[in-house]
Structure formats: structure tokens, C-alpha cells
Design an enzyme around this catalytic site. Structure first.
Site, PDB file in Angstrom:
ATOM      1  N   THR A   1       0.808  -1.226   0.000  1.00 23.15           N
ATOM      2  CA  THR A   1       0.000   0.000   0.000  1.00 23.15           C
ATOM      3  C   THR A   1       0.837   1.270   0.000  1.00 23.15           C
ATOM      4  O   THR A   1       0.339   2.348  -0.332  1.00 23.15           O
ATOM      5  CB  THR A   1      -0.932   0.042   1.228  1.00 23.15           C
ATOM      6  OG1 THR A   1      -0.139   0.076   2.422  1.00 23.15           O
ATOM      7  CG2 THR A   1      -1.844  -1.170   1.260  1.00 23.15           C
TER       8      THR A   1
ATOM      9  N   CYS B   1       1.710   2.686   9.440  1.00 22.83           N
ATOM     10  CA  CYS B   1       0.658   2.718  10.454  1.00 22.83           C
ATOM     11  C   CYS B   1       1.238   2.592  11.858  1.00 22.83           C
ATOM     12  O   CYS B   1       2.391   2.197  12.045  1.00 22.83           O
ATOM     13  CB  CYS B   1      -0.330   1.559  10.255  1.00 22.83           C
ATOM     14  SG  CYS B   1      -1.174   1.538   8.667  1.00 22.83           S
TER      15      CYS B   1
ATOM     16  N   ASP C   1      11.923  15.726  51.434  1.00 25.22           N
ATOM     17  CA  ASP C   1      10.515  16.115  51.540  1.00 25.22           C
ATOM     18  C   ASP C   1       9.866  15.466  52.751  1.00 25.22           C
ATOM     19  O   ASP C   1       9.930  14.244  52.919  1.00 25.22           O
ATOM     20  CB  ASP C   1       9.775  15.709  50.263  1.00 25.22           C
ATOM     21  CG  ASP C   1       8.346  16.197  50.242  1.00 25.22           C
ATOM     22  OD1 ASP C   1       8.124  17.346  49.830  1.00 25.22           O
ATOM     23  OD2 ASP C   1       7.453  15.417  50.652  1.00 25.22           O
TER      24      ASP C   1
END
Length: 482
Positions: free
Chosen positions: A30, A34, A441
Site C-alpha cells: 500500500t 501505520c 521532603d
């Protein structure tokens, strides 16, 4: 990912979404390439060839599928340190660097000649920087032609082409289509007053947690969350505007409405939004790795697809981080709001209360120390803000995903008042370091029942290279109480 053809073909047969964006398949009968999730009829193995990126497929002579739309495939998160320079260069190209400057200018950012950079990118990606930039422009144009009613000339310039003639020639020769043919017989809608963009991601994506994290740490005049829709004001160069973002869970997309004023900077806008929402993350790989830790496994099961929120502007994030040092999130938000209303420019939007741009580095670098102090900072913290703004305005501090990570962290550490926590937090969100980890932290220490940063660093050894995502899960646990 390593392209083993037989393994790629098995993934193609399964249409496994975990491989979406990691490779593309070209079908010889083709002439089309894709995504591995494309729903078209399965081609035979002997007709398939596989490529690590869209540009490589196009360089081999394939054109993009109109059904699965390769331009919507999620990107590949940078992981391999051996490809660091090439990855950074490609990130800059994706953000439109070769639309604004030439190869010599881009190469100089990495202390290379244009020939060296071209050879490096060609070796790692199989195509040249110019071919990558060309594919980026064409795919951006294809998306705008498909999803908007913008004029072809506007699309050509917004995608980075210097002329409509050049755009038409490349589009026809590469895709064998006239640009207007993509629109078929659709009639332009006079009601369309915004620009539509789509960003693909690898599911799952915890959009609610991501949008809430961003808006809870912003200012309502700049960022808002309204019924699942994320809103914010935008400044890119001289362009100002706004965006509104929602999630399409069925198609794995974020849908963006942008003000028409942002048309000239769509390529930069798209790149910044991918960073802001961490669109290139692969949650299957990340969550799978972290789930080996029993404690994290329970958190991941409760919140799959948690992202590390990026930032739209590196200086803005750094300013927020400095303002938030040693105070609550709510107090930091209040401070940032004051800075936005005093130093940020007003802007009109369709949304109530969304009416200011955040302050930029140039404005704060020129502000007096007293003006900054009067917004509610100590003199010492105000001096840090001034130094941060001055370094950003001068260009000695770059805070974006295309910047060198080590240099960025070193430049931050040189600013008085910026310590390890602030440096790691900024690296995590502005520099897109997936392994950044603010070990000091307090919330993280409490969550892991640790008393010293060294303890939690030892615990986090097994989380590498995804420590930033582990931090997000622990913060999310603390914010929800579960």
C-alpha cells in the site's frame, strides 16, 4: 525499543496499545505506514517493515495512514543515556527549533558543529535533523487539516513552513495528496472560533489527579479546574492566549481548545503541553517496575496511570517552588497569586477569574527587592527570587526538557537559597527527569516511615529510574489519606 521484526509483528497482530508510539509498520503493498494499533486488515508478515519513528518510515518512502493517524501516536520518553544528546536535539526539533533557527544555531546549543549533530541524529534515529523537522511540520499540518477549518495558508505557516508553495509541494510529493483533499466535502463552520488540537497518550492516564495537582499548586487567575476541564492562560514569546483541555478516555486523547491568538506558536504550544501533561510516559513499563515494591504496588493498584506533572514554563515552576519552600501548599498558592496579580499581565479569556498571565523572568529581574518583599516574602527569600529571575532572564539558567540536566541542576544549586529539595523538585517537573527525587521532603519521609533523607534514598534505590513517579504515588497517598 529494539526493533526485532518478528516481535514487532506479534505486537501488531495483537494491536497491543503498549507498543503504540514505540514503532511504526510500513506495508509494501500500500505504501502506507501505520501505528501498531491500527484497525485495518492485517498485512502479511512478508509485506511489513518496521521503523522506530515516523520520520524513518517516511524516509523509506511510506506515507501516513489516514485511519490510525500516526501524528496522534504518543512519543517515546527519553530513557537511554547513550542517546542523550540526540534525544535532546530531537526534543528541540519537535518544539520547532529549526523553524526559528538554523542547524548551526541548534548544534551550538550542544557545543557541536552542524555536521556533528547531523551525524549523531542520523546514527541514533536513522534520519537527519532536517528530515525529522520536515516530518514534524507535515504531520502537524495533517492534523490541523483534518481537525480544524483553518485556512491552508494559516496551517502552512503555523506548522513551520516558510511558504505555502513549499508546503503544497512537500505535502503532495510526500503524501500524494492535495492538502485540501483531506477535508473532503466538509463545509467550514462559521462557529469555529478556537483552534483544536489532539494529544495522544498511552493509557491509563489518571487525568483527574493530574489536573488537580496542577491547579492546586497554581493560582486561580492563571489555572483553573472546572468540571474536569483544565484551563490556563498562555504566553509563548509575544503570543498570549488561553487553553481548555478535556480527556477523551475512549480514544486515549487529550482534546485541547486554544485561542486563535496562539496560531503562530502551535508547534511550541503542542510540545509544551506534551511536557505539561507527561504525555510521553509509558505507564505499563513504569507501574510494572515500581509495583515490585509491595507498598507501591498497593498505591499503583489504587491509582494506575499517575503522571509526573510537568510545567508550561520552567521559570514559572521554579518561582512556585521557591515560594513554596517550608510552607503549606495553600500558603504557597496564596503567595503565587499575589505575584501573578502584581507582576503578571492581565488578559481577557472566556472564563470567569482566569484573567492574568504568570510573571516572567524579565519582569521579576527588573523589579525592586522591596516590591518582591511586599508580596509577603522575607528579604532573604526575596533575594532568592531576584537571583533566580536574573539567571533565567540572562539565559545562564535553562529550565526546559531540552536543557542539559546536569547543567541545569548545577545552575540551580549555585543560586543562594535553593537547596537539594528545590533542585530535585524543579528537575522532576521542569527538566523532566524521571529519576529526580526530593528525598528531604517531609511528606515522603513520613510516608516511608523514615527520619533522614539518607534512609529514604536507600529505600528508593530499587525504584530507579522512575523515582519521580514513586514520589507522585506517595504524595497522592498523603493528599487523599489512603
Amino acid at each position: 525499543m529494539p526493533l526485532h521484526p518478528d516481535q514487532c509483528y506479534e505486537a501488531l497482530k495483537a494491536r497491543d496499545a503498549r507498543f503504540d508510539g514505540l514503532f511504526f509498520v510500513g506495508v509494501s503493498t500500500t505504501g502506507i505506514y501505520c501505528r501498531p494499533v491500527c484497525a485495518v486488515r492485517m498485512p502479511g508478515r512478508d509485506r511489513c517493515s518496521f521503523y522506530s519513528n515516523a520520520a524513518a518510515a517516511e524516509a523509506a518512502g511510506y506515507r501516513p495512514c489516514l485511519r490510525c493517524r500516526p501524528e496522534l501516536a504518543p512519543g517515546e520518553a527519553p530513557m537511554d543515556t547513550a542517546r542523550l544528546v540526540a534525544d535532546l536535539a530531537v526534543a528541540r526539533i519537535e518544539a520547532g527549533a529549526l523553524s526559528d533557527a538554523d542547524m548551526d544555531t541548534l548544534a551550538a546549543e550542544f557545543c557541536l558543529s552542524s555536521r556533528q549533530l547531523r551525524r549523531l541524529v542520523k546514527h541514533e534515529y536513522g534520519v537527519t535533523p532536517i528530515e525529522l523537522a520536515q516530518t514534524r511540520r507535515l504531520l502537524m499540518a495533517k492534523q490541523l487539516l483534518t481537525d480544524t477549518q483553518l485556512k491552508v495558508a494559516d496551517i502552512a505557516f503555523a506548522s513551520g513552513f516558510a511558504s505555502v508553495r513549499r508546503f503544497n509541494h512537500l505535502f503532495r510529493s510526500r503524501y500524494r495528496l492535495n492538502p485540501t483533499a483531506l477535508r473532503g466535502k466538509r463545509v467550514a463552520s462559521p462557529q469555529q472560533t478556537t483552534i483544536c488540537l489532539k494529544l495522544g497518550y498511552r493509557p491509563p492516564l489518571n487525568w483527574a489527579a493530574l489536573a488537580l495537582f496542577l491547579t492546586q499548586r497554581g493560582a486561580p487567575c492563571v489555572e483553573q479546574l472546572q468540571e474536569g476541564q483544565y484551563l490556563r492562560t498562555i504566553r509563548i514569546g509575544a503570543c498570549r492566549g488561553w487553553i481548555a483541555v478535556t480527556q477523551d478516555t475512549q480514544r486515549g486523547l487529550l482534546l485541547i481548545q486554544a485561542s486563535p491568538s496562539l496560531l503562530p506558536v502551535l508547534a511550541q504550544l503542542r510540545a509544551r503541553l506534551r511536557h505539561l501533561f507527561d504525555m510521553d510516559a509509558n505507564p505499563t513499563v513504569i507501574d510494572g517496575h515500581l509495583a515490585a515494591d509491595t507498598h507501591l504496588a498497593a498505591l499503583i493498584e489504587h491509582n494506575p496511570g499517575l503522571r509526573v506533572p510537568g510545567t508550561f514554563d520552567g521559570f514559572e515552576l521554579a518561582l512556585r517552588a521557591v515560594l513554596g519552600q517550608q510552607i503549606s501548599v495553600k500558603a504557597a498558592t496564596t503567595l503565587f497569586g499575589r505575584f501573578c496579580t502584581f507582576f503578571g499581565a492581565p488578559i481577557e479569556t472566556p472564563f470567569d477569574g482566569l484573567d492574568h498571565l504568570p510573571p516572567d523572568a524579565d519582569t521579576l529581574a527588573q523589579a525592586s527587592l522591596q516590591q518582591i518583599v511586599e508580596r509577603g516574602l522575607t528579604r532573604k527569600r526575596a533575594q532568592t527570587v531576584q537571583a533566580l529571575a536574573a539567571a533565567s532572564a540572562a539565559g545562564s539558567l535553562r529550565l526546559d526538557p531540552g536543557a542539559d540536566l546536569a547543567q541545569g541542576k548545577a545552575a540551580l544549586a549555585d543560586i543562594p537559597g535553593i537547596g537539594p529539595w528545590t533542585t530535585e523538585y524543579i528537575a522532576m517537573r521542569a527538566l523532566a527527569d524521571p529519576n529526580a527525587f526530593p528525598a528531604s521532603d517531609l511528606v515522603l519521609l513520613k510516608a516511608m516511615d523514615a527520619t533522614r533523607p539518607a534512609q529514604i534514598k536507600a529505600m528508593a534505590e530499587a525504584w530507579q529510574p522512575w523515582r519521580a513517579y514513586a514520589a507522585m504515588h506517595l504524595w497522592q497517598q498523603a493528599s487523599t489519606g489512603g
